[in-house]
Design an enzyme around this catalytic site. Structure first.
Site, PDB file in Angstrom:
ATOM      1  N   LEU A  57      30.294 -64.576 -29.769  1.00  0.00           N
ATOM      2  CA  LEU A  57      29.525 -63.324 -29.831  1.00  0.00           C
ATOM      3  C   LEU A  57      29.136 -62.933 -31.261  1.00  0.00           C
ATOM      4  O   LEU A  57      29.203 -61.756 -31.636  1.00  0.00           O
ATOM      5  CB  LEU A  57      30.271 -62.163 -29.163  1.00  0.00           C
ATOM      6  CG  LEU A  57      30.623 -62.316 -27.676  1.00  0.00           C
ATOM      7  CD1 LEU A  57      31.247 -61.019 -27.151  1.00  0.00           C
ATOM      8  CD2 LEU A  57      29.401 -62.674 -26.844  1.00  0.00           C
ATOM      9  N   CYS A 114      32.043 -63.307 -21.211  1.00  0.00           N
ATOM     10  CA  CYS A 114      32.076 -64.263 -22.318  1.00  0.00           C
ATOM     11  C   CYS A 114      33.412 -64.996 -22.315  1.00  0.00           C
ATOM     12  O   CYS A 114      34.470 -64.368 -22.361  1.00  0.00           O
ATOM     13  CB  CYS A 114      31.878 -63.580 -23.663  1.00  0.00           C
ATOM     14  SG  CYS A 114      31.976 -64.765 -25.026  1.00  0.00           S
ATOM     15  N   LYS A 142      26.235 -59.687 -15.692  1.00  0.00           N
ATOM     16  CA  LYS A 142      26.395 -61.139 -15.798  1.00  0.00           C
ATOM     17  C   LYS A 142      27.852 -61.487 -15.567  1.00  0.00           C
ATOM     18  O   LYS A 142      28.732 -61.074 -16.320  1.00  0.00           O
ATOM     19  CB  LYS A 142      25.943 -61.650 -17.171  1.00  0.00           C
ATOM     20  CG  LYS A 142      25.958 -63.173 -17.278  1.00  0.00           C
ATOM     21  CD  LYS A 142      25.266 -63.673 -18.527  1.00  0.00           C
ATOM     22  CE  LYS A 142      25.171 -65.190 -18.541  1.00  0.00           C
ATOM     23  NZ  LYS A 142      24.457 -65.687 -19.733  1.00  0.00           N
TER      24      LYS A 142
END
Lengths: 271, 231
Positions: A57, A114, A142
């Site tokens: 990230l 993530c 997501k």
């Protein structure tokens, strides 16, 4: 006409604007409240069945994003989807409340999955609810294909106010150096993308399309028109291209051209 | 930004390396030190390779066949065709007064094209073995040292150093020539700023080598060991 997007983190529209303009919408790299440098290198590794990444990230933080990046992205002339991330529901709500005020933002995609950073303590439902309270923009969640009950989570985030789903993020994977048998990534484990993820994405889209009545962006190993068509047949209403962009920045145009030919021959999936 | 497809004209052994000559057919060679992403047959990701030679008819790339991507590239034969994307990144600045080219091992790769553009300046090459040193034929007139002699043992003073080679060599050069222009490498999936995989520490923070480099001023490289090239 199937919209073709990029997967978050797989294209920098400011260094490759001509590539971004071939998309129906551009999805940014995930933006977090504070700047992040990302994980130490090496942070990518090719395997025989896909690619591992542990970027972690890396991003300029929401303030620099809004001040410096977003105005330039708006100049691309295509819808801008901003991927929002964080380490708590409050982080997501903070990012969403700031994005909510900006006309340049078409849609917010909540990166709830993530594989390269510590997961937020709250579950997806709490984060979507906090984000929903912070913005009226369309919200896509997501999700990770590794969730134990993906259709159940999809139904929960739909009930919490998500307007759509992005399926899927990467799966955790490990690659070892053939000589030393030590991890090739400095972070050890990374996210697996590419061809290996394609059946996983198909299964996730297929299962969630039957569980919720939300539009789905299908992501995972899409490299050609046939791959895109299969995701749509499984229930996606749009597709996003990730790893394939690395090998060929012309892949969105090629997918469209191949879809045009295929849709003349294959019955419309009519999703 | 578009991939092109080009035919292999010739492929020659140069010591343990392979010189892959592709038909140029209008391709921009870029500046010396810039690179192309070459499709590695049978692999998911292309490989970054700097231009070794640029003639009106050909672009040539020097390949060290040591991994799953470089081996099929080195196995290409005349008539085969591959995709390539480039030129990419930032190459060497050519506005130097007393250039000295320094190469280590496969780091000789960008130097023949660089030498041609600079009018044949002096060059110093280091290799692991006499077999590897056969690659010095690509740079006629270069001084050659072979391990255990290192290029830093033979380095003259008072030059503008332009170098490419293994990380220990580049680190050693940095200590002697902080203004040297050094061509680094890092694993790259895309070569055009999309993947963020090639991050190296420059000016105290992680930055993409494909955008900032691969040629960077020696003093900008502040991080610990970062190089692990894609093979």
């Amino acid at each position: 006409m199937i919209p073709v997007l990029n997967a978050s983190g797989c294209l920098d529209a400011l260094t490759a604007p001509d590539v971004a303009r071939t998309l129906d919408a551009y999805v940014t790299k995930t933006v977090t409240p504070l700047p992040r440098e990302g994980n130490p290198p090496p942070r990518i590794a090719e395997t025989d069945v896909g690619m591992l990444n542990s970027i972690g990230l890396a991003n300029p933080g929401i303030d620099a994003f809004l001040g410096e990046h977003l105005p330039r992205l708006a100049g691309l002339g295509i819808p801008i989807w901003v991927s929002a991330g964080g380490f708590s529901a409050a982080d997501y709500a903070h990012v969403c409340s700031l994005l909510d005020t900006r006309a340049e933002v078409d849609t917010i995609e909540l990166n709830l999955s993530c594989p390269n950073v510590d997961a937020p303590e709250e579950d997806a439902l709490a984060i979507v609810a906090a984000a929903r309270a912070a913005t009226v923009k369309p919200l896509y969640a997501k999700l990770s294909p590794a969730l134990p009950n993906l259709p159940g989570t999809a139904a929960a985030v739909a009930a919490a106010g998500a307007d759509g789903l992005t399926l899927v993020n990467t799966l955790r994977g490990l690659a070892l150096d053939p000589a030393t048998l030590r991890p090739r990534l400095a972070a050890g484990i990374g996210g697996l993308s590419g061809p290996a993820l394609r059946p996983v994405a198909l299964a996730a889209v297929y299962a969630c399309a039957r569980a919720v009545d939300l539009p789905i962006v299908g992501v995972g190993g899409v490299a050609c028109g046939r791959d895109a068509l299969e995701l749509v047949a499984a229930g996606a209403s749009a597709v996003a291209v990730g790893t394939a962009l690395f090998a060929d920045p012309g892949v969105p145009g090629r997918i469209r051209a191949e879809l045009a030919v295929l849709r003349g021959r294959v019955p419309d999936p009519g999703v | 930004m578009r991939r092109e497809r080009r035919r292999v004209e010739r492929a020659d052994d140069v010591g343990p390396y392979r010189l892959l000559r592709l038909e140029r057919d209008g391709l921009d060679a870029g500046e010396p030190g810039q690179f192309f992403m070459l499709e590695a047959p049978g692999r998911l990701l292309p490989r970054p390779l700097s231009v070794c030679l640029a003639t009106p008819a050909e672009l040539a790339f020097l390949i060290d066949p040591v991994g799953p991507g470089t081996r099929p590239l080195a196995a290409l034969a005349p008539g085969d065709a591959i995709h390539l994307l480039g030129p990419l990144g930032r190459g060497f600045r050519l506005d130097v007064e007393r250039p000295l080219l320094v190469g280590g091992g496969i780091g000789i790769a960008p130097l023949p094209y660089l030498s041609a553009r600079l009018g044949g300046p002096p060059a110093l090459l280091g290799f692991r073995t006499a077999g590897h040193a056969e690659a010095a034929a690509l740079l006629p007139g270069a001084e050659v040292v072979i391990d255990p002699v290192l290029v830093t043992d033979a380095l003259p003073s008072g030059h503008d150093v332009l170098a490419c080679g293994p990380e220990p060599m580049l680190r050693a050069l940095t200590a002697i020539y902080p203004d040297a222009q050094l061509a680094w490498e890092a694993p790259m999936a895309c070569g055009y700023g999309a993947c963020y995989g090639c991050a190296v520490e420059l000016d105290g923070r992680l930055q993409r080598l494909c955008i900032e480099g691969p040629v960077v001023a020696a003093r900008r490289v502040t991080g610990a060991s970062t190089m692990r090239a894609g093979r």
